[in-house]
Structures are given as C-alpha cells and as structure tokens.
Scaffold this motif. Sequence first.
Motif, PDB file in Angstrom:
ATOM      1  N   ALA A 186      37.016  24.905  -7.986  1.00 46.03           N
ATOM      2  CA  ALA A 186      37.430  23.557  -7.569  1.00 46.03           C
ATOM      3  C   ALA A 186      36.436  22.585  -8.183  1.00 46.03           C
ATOM      4  O   ALA A 186      35.293  22.965  -8.492  1.00 46.03           O
ATOM      5  N   GLY A 187      36.855  21.338  -8.373  1.00 44.63           N
ATOM      6  CA  GLY A 187      35.973  20.328  -8.954  1.00 44.63           C
ATOM      7  C   GLY A 187      34.712  20.147  -8.113  1.00 44.63           C
ATOM      8  O   GLY A 187      34.747  20.312  -6.889  1.00 44.63           O
ATOM      9  N   LEU A 188      33.612  19.804  -8.790  1.00 40.61           N
ATOM     10  CA  LEU A 188      32.303  19.709  -8.120  1.00 40.61           C
ATOM     11  C   LEU A 188      32.319  18.708  -6.954  1.00 40.61           C
ATOM     12  O   LEU A 188      31.841  19.014  -5.860  1.00 40.61           O
ATOM     13  N   GLU A 189      32.860  17.525  -7.196  1.00 38.76           N
ATOM     14  CA  GLU A 189      32.848  16.500  -6.129  1.00 38.76           C
ATOM     15  C   GLU A 189      33.682  16.935  -4.932  1.00 38.76           C
ATOM     16  O   GLU A 189      33.319  16.696  -3.783  1.00 38.76           O
ATOM     17  N   GLU A 190      34.808  17.571  -5.230  1.00 38.60           N
ATOM     18  CA  GLU A 190      35.678  18.037  -4.147  1.00 38.60           C
ATOM     19  C   GLU A 190      34.947  19.119  -3.340  1.00 38.60           C
ATOM     20  O   GLU A 190      35.009  19.153  -2.100  1.00 38.60           O
ATOM     21  N   ARG A 191      34.236  19.975  -4.023  1.00 37.52           N
ATOM     22  CA  ARG A 191      33.483  21.027  -3.315  1.00 37.52           C
ATOM     23  C   ARG A 191      32.404  20.397  -2.441  1.00 37.52           C
ATOM     24  O   ARG A 191      32.165  20.829  -1.311  1.00 37.52           O
ATOM     25  N   ALA A 192      31.735  19.370  -2.978  1.00 37.97           N
ATOM     26  CA  ALA A 192      30.681  18.696  -2.210  1.00 37.97           C
ATOM     27  C   ALA A 192      31.282  18.029  -0.970  1.00 37.97           C
ATOM     28  O   ALA A 192      30.747  18.132   0.140  1.00 37.97           O
ATOM     29  N   ARG A 246      34.081  18.794   0.639  1.00 36.98           N
ATOM     30  CA  ARG A 246      34.517  19.798   1.621  1.00 36.98           C
ATOM     31  C   ARG A 246      33.322  20.389   2.375  1.00 36.98           C
ATOM     32  O   ARG A 246      33.392  20.622   3.579  1.00 36.98           O
ATOM     33  N   ARG A 247      32.258  20.652   1.629  1.00 30.52           N
ATOM     34  CA  ARG A 247      31.091  21.255   2.259  1.00 30.52           C
ATOM     35  C   ARG A 247      30.508  20.339   3.326  1.00 30.52           C
ATOM     36  O   ARG A 247      30.181  20.757   4.430  1.00 30.52           O
ATOM     37  N   LEU A 248      30.413  19.024   3.012  1.00 29.94           N
ATOM     38  CA  LEU A 248      29.859  18.059   3.970  1.00 29.94           C
ATOM     39  C   LEU A 248      30.773  17.914   5.183  1.00 29.94           C
ATOM     40  O   LEU A 248      30.312  17.863   6.324  1.00 29.94           O
ATOM     41  N   LEU A 249      32.076  17.867   4.918  1.00 31.54           N
ATOM     42  CA  LEU A 249      33.043  17.755   6.008  1.00 31.54           C
ATOM     43  C   LEU A 249      32.945  18.972   6.920  1.00 31.54           C
ATOM     44  O   LEU A 249      32.962  18.861   8.149  1.00 31.54           O
ATOM     45  N   GLN A 250      32.804  20.137   6.308  1.00 36.15           N
ATOM     46  CA  GLN A 250      32.693  21.382   7.083  1.00 36.15           C
ATOM     47  C   GLN A 250      31.416  21.361   7.943  1.00 36.15           C
ATOM     48  O   GLN A 250      31.441  21.744   9.109  1.00 36.15           O
ATOM     49  N   ASP A 251      30.313  20.878   7.371  1.00 34.94           N
ATOM     50  CA  ASP A 251      29.035  20.906   8.087  1.00 34.94           C
ATOM     51  C   ASP A 251      28.934  19.839   9.165  1.00 34.94           C
ATOM     52  O   ASP A 251      28.305  20.052  10.195  1.00 34.94           O
ATOM     53  N   GLY A 271      31.724  17.532  10.123  1.00 32.78           N
ATOM     54  CA  GLY A 271      32.963  17.198  10.812  1.00 32.78           C
ATOM     55  C   GLY A 271      33.433  15.764  10.568  1.00 32.78           C
ATOM     56  O   GLY A 271      34.445  15.355  11.110  1.00 32.78           O
ATOM     57  N   VAL A 272      32.683  14.979   9.767  1.00 34.86           N
ATOM     58  CA  VAL A 272      33.141  13.605   9.454  1.00 34.86           C
ATOM     59  C   VAL A 272      33.215  13.408   7.941  1.00 34.86           C
ATOM     60  O   VAL A 272      32.505  14.076   7.180  1.00 34.86           O
ATOM     61  N   ASP A 273      34.087  12.464   7.535  1.00 34.96           N
ATOM     62  CA  ASP A 273      34.226  12.180   6.106  1.00 34.96           C
ATOM     63  C   ASP A 273      32.901  11.655   5.545  1.00 34.96           C
ATOM     64  O   ASP A 273      32.355  10.683   6.066  1.00 34.96           O
ATOM     65  N   PRO A 274      32.389  12.251   4.480  1.00 35.47           N
ATOM     66  CA  PRO A 274      31.100  11.802   3.938  1.00 35.47           C
ATOM     67  C   PRO A 274      31.228  10.515   3.118  1.00 35.47           C
ATOM     68  O   PRO A 274      32.315  10.209   2.623  1.00 35.47           O
ATOM     69  N   GLU A 312      30.232   8.139  -0.270  1.00 34.85           N
ATOM     70  CA  GLU A 312      30.110   8.503  -1.696  1.00 34.85           C
ATOM     71  C   GLU A 312      28.679   8.927  -2.032  1.00 34.85           C
ATOM     72  O   GLU A 312      28.457   9.865  -2.799  1.00 34.85           O
ATOM     73  N   ALA A 313      27.691   8.243  -1.421  1.00 29.90           N
ATOM     74  CA  ALA A 313      26.285   8.583  -1.706  1.00 29.90           C
ATOM     75  C   ALA A 313      25.977  10.003  -1.222  1.00 29.90           C
ATOM     76  O   ALA A 313      25.284  10.772  -1.895  1.00 29.90           O
ATOM     77  N   GLU A 314      26.522  10.359  -0.072  1.00 28.66           N
ATOM     78  CA  GLU A 314      26.303  11.729   0.440  1.00 28.66           C
ATOM     79  C   GLU A 314      26.950  12.756  -0.480  1.00 28.66           C
ATOM     80  O   GLU A 314      26.387  13.818  -0.748  1.00 28.66           O
ATOM     81  N   VAL A 315      28.141  12.415  -0.973  1.00 27.59           N
ATOM     82  CA  VAL A 315      28.847  13.344  -1.877  1.00 27.59           C
ATOM     83  C   VAL A 315      28.021  13.550  -3.149  1.00 27.59           C
ATOM     84  O   VAL A 315      27.861  14.686  -3.618  1.00 27.59           O
ATOM     85  N   VAL A 316      27.459  12.463  -3.675  1.00 28.36           N
ATOM     86  CA  VAL A 316      26.661  12.567  -4.909  1.00 28.36           C
ATOM     87  C   VAL A 316      25.441  13.468  -4.671  1.00 28.36           C
ATOM     88  O   VAL A 316      25.128  14.347  -5.480  1.00 28.36           O
ATOM     89  N   GLY A 317      24.782  13.303  -3.532  1.00 34.05           N
ATOM     90  CA  GLY A 317      23.590  14.125  -3.214  1.00 34.05           C
ATOM     91  C   GLY A 317      23.960  15.589  -3.055  1.00 34.05           C
ATOM     92  O   GLY A 317      23.281  16.476  -3.594  1.00 34.05           O
ATOM     93  N   GLU A 318      25.048  15.854  -2.344  1.00 37.28           N
ATOM     94  CA  GLU A 318      25.461  17.242  -2.115  1.00 37.28           C
ATOM     95  C   GLU A 318      25.917  17.886  -3.429  1.00 37.28           C
ATOM     96  O   GLU A 318      25.640  19.066  -3.680  1.00 37.28           O
ATOM     97  N   ALA A 319      26.605  17.097  -4.274  1.00 35.69           N
ATOM     98  CA  ALA A 319      27.068  17.632  -5.566  1.00 35.69           C
ATOM     99  C   ALA A 319      25.864  18.070  -6.405  1.00 35.69           C
ATOM    100  O   ALA A 319      25.914  19.115  -7.065  1.00 35.69           O
TER     101      ALA A 319
END
Length: 222
Positions: free
Chosen positions: A145-151, A153-158, A160-163, A165-172
């Motif tokens: 799956a694309g990197l951003e999408e994986r990031a 999903r991972r944050l949402l899973q951990d 439970g709230v929509d992350p 953009e800055a959080e997505v960039v850090g997790e990616a």
Amino acid sequence: MIITVDGPAGSGKTTTAREVAGRLGYRHLDSGALYRALTYALRDAGIPASDWAKLTPDDFSGLGFRATPSGGVVALYLGDTLLGDELRTPEVTRDVPAVAKLRAVRTWLLDIQRDLGSQGSLVADGRDMGSVVFPDADLKVFLVAGLEERARRRLLQDTGVDPSEAEVVGEAARIRARDATDSGRELSPLLRPEGAFEIDTTELDFEDQVQAILKRVINLTG
Ligand code: CDP
C-alpha cells in the motif's frame, strides 16, 4: 494448510491475516509479535542494545519467553505474563528491526515458527513467511500500500482518531526508515516471495482484501 501474508509495515498484514484465519477456522501467527516479544524481553531484562549482537539462542531461551497455541491464536508469555499492548510501544517498535536482523534471533525463532506450523492450519503474517519460514506454503500473499496511506492507517489504528497531515508525515518517515532496515538487511530481507500474489490495498477496503484472499483459498481447496 499454510497461508503466508508478507508485506511492509502498516500494509494491513496482521489485521487481514487474523480475519482470514478466523473465517477459515485456522490459527493466526503474527510473526512480528514474536520479534516484538523478544525485543521487549531483552529490554525488560535490562540487557543493553550494544550487547544484543553477542547473544546466543541459549541466552534467548533463558529469558522465559514462550509461544503457545491457544485456540485461534498464538499466545506469547514472558514468565507468567501474557504479552499484549506492551509489544506495540514506540520503544519496542523502534528497536525491533535491530533485533530482527540478528542471525541468532532468526535461527531461534525459525524453529519456533515451524513448530507452530506443524500443529495445524495456519495463516502466518510477517516479512519472510513465504520466502524463508514456509517456502512450501499452499498460498502466498504479498500486501502493499502507498506509504502515506500506511502511515494514516497505522496512526488511526493506534489512536482511534483521524491524524493530521503533520502526524502522517512524521509516521511516514518512521515507517520508511523501518522498511529500509527490513528490506536492506542481509538475512531474510523483506521481499515479495516467489510465487506470491500481490494485492495493492491502497484503494481497497478491508472486506475486499479479505475476500481476495479467501477466493484463492476456495480455488485451492475446491
Ligand atoms: O505491524 P508492523 O508491520 O508494523 O510490524 P510487525 O509485523 O509487528 O513487525 C515488527 C518488526 O519485526 C519488523 O519491522 C521487522 O523488523 C520484524 N519482523 C521480521 O523481521 N520478520 C518477520 N517475519 C516479522 C517481523
């Protein structure tokens, strides 16, 4: 029957493998949890990271870690403690690739995983399930799956709230670094196993990816 599901961090391997196993009545093996459990046990024992490369399989056996089939899952114990959330702390996630690249670790866990595979039908997910641990698996899946999408999903899973953009960039960035270590290592690198069918889950919903695998299983078993 052995089904392997490999793929990079956050590709949905574990949730997909767990669901497929549940629907088929097979056992689920989350091999990443084994590497995480060993990492947790080493940290818990106070063994500094600089000493990990010197340890032998006997040292690992002495830590008191056990992987026991338990209904549809493999229960992981350290002493009498059933391991769960402690396996997914940021510290364990950060340190696990350094543990997973060691030859003594992979040798020790190989026997444990194959032993679990000999005790009934299994859906096993990880990085080298189809390439090294179960090369003769009945069905091999490689999830991407694309990197951003994986990031995301991972944050949402951990959390439970929509992350944001800055959080997505850090997790990616963290995921990219872990993928690089897992793909670049000498032993059992993350790769698409020979004979695996690839599913790109970037645009798929969960039920579709589960169905894509179940369809293949039905073709195999008639
Ligand atoms: O769930 P996520 O994809 O984030 O990771 P995981 O499956 O829990 O795996 C954690 C780490 O264990 C990976 O980053 C690898 O370093 C290691 N691992 C491995 O080397 N071989 C496997 N078969 C499974 C995990």
